[in-house]
Scaffold this motif. Structure first.
Motif, PDB file in Angstrom:
ATOM      1  N   GLY A  92       0.821  -1.205   0.000  1.00  0.00           N
ATOM      2  CA  GLY A  92       0.000   0.000   0.000  1.00  0.00           C
ATOM      3  C   GLY A  92       0.850   1.248   0.000  1.00  0.00           C
ATOM      4  N   ILE A  93       0.148   2.389   0.034  1.00  0.00           N
ATOM      5  CA  ILE A  93       0.831   3.673  -0.079  1.00  0.00           C
ATOM      6  C   ILE A  93       0.711   4.431   1.229  1.00  0.00           C
ATOM      7  CG2 ILE A  93       0.650   5.907  -1.238  1.00  0.00           C
ATOM      8  CD1 ILE A  93       0.291   4.476  -3.760  1.00  0.00           C
ATOM      9  N   PRO A  94       1.837   4.797   1.848  1.00  0.00           N
ATOM     10  CA  PRO A  94       1.738   5.535   3.115  1.00  0.00           C
ATOM     11  C   PRO A  94       1.224   6.955   2.889  1.00  0.00           C
ATOM     12  CG  PRO A  94       4.045   5.328   2.432  1.00  0.00           C
ATOM     13  CD  PRO A  94       3.232   4.563   1.419  1.00  0.00           C
ATOM     14  N   ASP A  95       0.411   7.427   3.818  1.00  0.00           N
ATOM     15  CA  ASP A  95      -0.198   8.761   3.732  1.00  0.00           C
ATOM     16  C   ASP A  95       0.650   9.695   4.604  1.00  0.00           C
ATOM     17  OD1 ASP A  95      -1.997  10.760   3.179  1.00  0.00           O
ATOM     18  OD2 ASP A  95      -3.399  10.158   4.748  1.00  0.00           O
ATOM     19  N   ILE A  96       1.685  10.287   3.982  1.00  0.00           N
ATOM     20  CA  ILE A  96       2.698  10.997   4.768  1.00  0.00           C
ATOM     21  C   ILE A  96       2.433  12.501   4.818  1.00  0.00           C
ATOM     22  CG2 ILE A  96       5.175  11.542   4.905  1.00  0.00           C
ATOM     23  CD1 ILE A  96       5.710   8.832   3.566  1.00  0.00           C
ATOM     24  N   ASN A  97       2.471  13.055   6.009  1.00  0.00           N
ATOM     25  CA  ASN A  97       2.393  14.501   6.185  1.00  0.00           C
ATOM     26  C   ASN A  97       3.801  15.063   5.994  1.00  0.00           C
ATOM     27  OD1 ASN A  97       2.395  17.115   7.104  1.00  0.00           O
ATOM     28  ND2 ASN A  97       1.183  16.682   8.952  1.00  0.00           N
ATOM     29  N   PRO A  98       4.004  15.875   4.948  1.00  0.00           N
ATOM     30  CA  PRO A  98       5.376  16.334   4.655  1.00  0.00           C
ATOM     31  C   PRO A  98       5.966  17.159   5.795  1.00  0.00           C
ATOM     32  CG  PRO A  98       3.774  17.563   3.358  1.00  0.00           C
ATOM     33  CD  PRO A  98       3.014  16.458   4.035  1.00  0.00           C
ATOM     34  N   ASP A 139       7.287   2.707   3.529  1.00  0.00           N
ATOM     35  CA  ASP A 139       6.098   1.876   3.347  1.00  0.00           C
ATOM     36  C   ASP A 139       6.146   0.666   4.277  1.00  0.00           C
ATOM     37  OD1 ASP A 139       8.309   1.447   1.645  1.00  0.00           O
ATOM     38  OD2 ASP A 139       7.126   0.424   0.112  1.00  0.00           O
ATOM     39  N   GLY A 140       5.043  -0.037   4.352  1.00  0.00           N
ATOM     40  CA  GLY A 140       4.922  -1.174   5.263  1.00  0.00           C
ATOM     41  C   GLY A 140       6.036  -2.180   5.090  1.00  0.00           C
ATOM     42  N   LYS A 169      10.928   4.975  -3.008  1.00  0.00           N
ATOM     43  CA  LYS A 169       9.868   5.964  -2.775  1.00  0.00           C
ATOM     44  C   LYS A 169       9.680   6.172  -1.275  1.00  0.00           C
ATOM     45  CE  LYS A 169       6.772   3.600  -5.387  1.00  0.00           C
ATOM     46  NZ  LYS A 169       5.573   3.440  -6.257  1.00  0.00           N
ATOM     47  N   TRP A 170       9.052   7.280  -0.919  1.00  0.00           N
ATOM     48  CA  TRP A 170       8.791   7.614   0.492  1.00  0.00           C
ATOM     49  C   TRP A 170      10.099   7.502   1.288  1.00  0.00           C
ATOM     50  CZ3 TRP A 170       5.936   3.182  -1.499  1.00  0.00           C
ATOM     51  CH2 TRP A 170       4.842   3.572  -2.273  1.00  0.00           C
TER      52      TRP A 170
END
Ligand SMILES: Nc1nc2c(c(=O)[nH]1)N[C@H]1C(S)=C(S)[C@@H](COP(=O)(O)O)O[C@H]1N2
Ligand SMILES: [Mo]
Length: 433
Positions: A109-115, A202-203, A252-253
């Motif tokens: 999945g895609i992490p929902d990151i607060n920049p 990510d996870g 990524k991330w």
């Protein structure tokens, strides 16, 4: 206030549609594509002015990946989100619109990151371990570069019906960020450092070993893609760009870079990349010269006899594309194609050849030569070079072969339909590396 209410209402309505789709067992993806085409939006509404969108008559979408991910034995990582391919058959120019850029995540999945909360740590064999916020990275001088990104899971295989099937794990964007060499110099590199390990948020904590020499050459820590922040699909707020190397390097991330004195065999590497043919391994990361015709390509149809423009993409991990040759007789003879726009290092390069079709059967294929003089091989040349029987090219996991850059033939039939020009093989093993 009013805007918020409207947004909430819209979100609620969308949920309603999705649930209705599930209840009736309707294919939600297909339905929403057709719905999008049918629904007449008010192009003059303020909302359309705030954030633009394409015409409702343009309905090209990414192509969701098939079974290779769904086949993973339970328990599967959660959330599960499929990967998807770029619809290359409908591409023009060299930049892939971000909404159509292929996307790969290894099932986490895609992490929902607060920049505002995200940080990048640089540590290990350095003089001064450093931690950067995204804003701090933006205080360094930036560079913007156009580079292709290709998954080593791309492979021209006889079963592919479209150019997305054979090459869709690939796209090209303008990336903006800070050269990694600048950040590493800030941290001070110890003499013993030879590799770095890049880690995502990510996870699966995606990790990849990157040679330090490459890191100091042209690697970027990118926060921008095609003129806007990198999107969540592609690593928001930070991703590594490792030009010309296999996609898996482009973490990524990105949250951590550890300088070390040897390559690590990380999870993704040992689970997919170690094959039985040791000859292919050391060479596998920098992509060789490649190209593919995107029009006319599999499942497309020539609209009639007369003039057509054969169009395609060429690229190489070795640098610029020097020339592209196109054959309309299955490789017996070649003509030099015209490069239509910018020719940039480690970037997609568009080529064209004007061609008259009089209704005959024809086999169209392209061949790339890069600035190093490397020439794209045929399937037979590739197999011979690496010591594989033909069948092994399709029964070995792609990432264990290395870059599957052999020439892709498309067959134009008498009725103008276009089909895969590679001779059939038995079983094909497809793993999205
Ligand atoms: N954190 C993280 N980075 C990742 C991956 C991932 O699963 N997690 N997949 C890699 C692989 S295999 C590829 S091909 C590219 C795909 O990049 P994209 O999704 O932006 O197209 O990202 C790479 N970086
Ligand atoms: Mo990949």
């Amino acid at each position: 206030m009013r805007r918020e209410t409207q947004l909430d209402r819209r979100r609620f309505l969308k949920k309603g549609v999705a649930l209705a789709g599930l209840a009736t067992g309707a294919p939600v993806v297909g339905a929403s594509r057709a719905e999008a085409a049918a629904a007449a939006v008010d192009l003059n509404a303020t909302e359309q002015v705030l954030y633009g969108q394409r015409s409702r008559f343009v309905t090209t979408t990414r192509v969701i990946e098939g079974s290779s991910h769904r086949d993973i034995a339970p328990p599967r990582p959660n959330p599960y989100r499929p990967s998807a391919r770029t619809p290359l058959g409908e591409s023009v120019g060299i930049i892939t619109p971000t909404s159509l850029h292929f996307t790969t995540q290894h099932n986490y999945g895609i992490p929902d990151i607060n920049p505002a909360e995200h940080k990048l740590m640089i540590h290990g064999l350095v003089d001064r371990p450093l931690v950067f916020t995204v804003d701090e990275l933006k205080r360094f001088p930036s560079v913007s570069r156009i580079h292709f990104l290709e998954c080593v899971g791309n492979r021209p295989a006889p079963g592919g019906k479209t150019v997305s099937d054979t090459h869709g794990r690939m796209a090209c964007s303008e990336w903006t960020g800070v050269p990694l060499s600048v950040l590493l110099r800030e941290a001070g590199i110890k003499n013993s450092a030879t590799w770095l390990i890049a880690e995502g948020s990510d996870g699966g904590k995606h990790e990849k070993s990157v040679p330090l020499a490459k890191a100091l050459d042209d690697v970027l820590v990118a926060y921008g893609q095609n003129g806007e922040p990198v999107r969540p699909d592609h690593g928001f707020p930070l991703r590594l760009i490792v030009p010309g190397f296999e996609g898996i390097y482009n973490v990524k991330w990105l949250r951590r870079l550890k300088l070390v004195d040897q390559a690590y065999v990380t999870f993704q590497e040992h689970s997919r990349f170690i094959g039985s043919n040791p000859r292919t391994q050391p060479d596998s990361y920098a992509f060789g010269p490649s190209s593919v015709i995107t029009f006319p390509s599999g499942s497309q149809r020539l609209s009639g006899r007369g003039q057509h423009v054969i169009s395609g993409l060429a690229w190489s991990g070795g640098g610029e594309v020097k020339r592209v040759d196109v054959s309309v007789d299955g490789g017996k003879t070649y003509q030099e194609a015209r490069l239509t726009g910018a020719v940039l290092p480690k970037a997609h390069t568009r080529f064209e050849l004007v061609w008259r079709w009089e209704g005959e059967e024809a086999v169209l294929q392209s061949r790339c030569t890069d600035v190093k003089g490397q020439v794209q091989p045929t399937e037979a040349e590739y197999a011979k070079y690496w010591g594989f029987a033909r069948q092994q090219l399709y029964t070995t996991i792609q990432s264990q072969l290395g870059h599957c850059n052999w020439i892709m033939p498309w067959k134009v039939n008498r009725d103008g339909s276009v089909t895969n020009g590679l001779p059939p093989v038995g079983a094909v093993v497809d793993v999205h590396g």
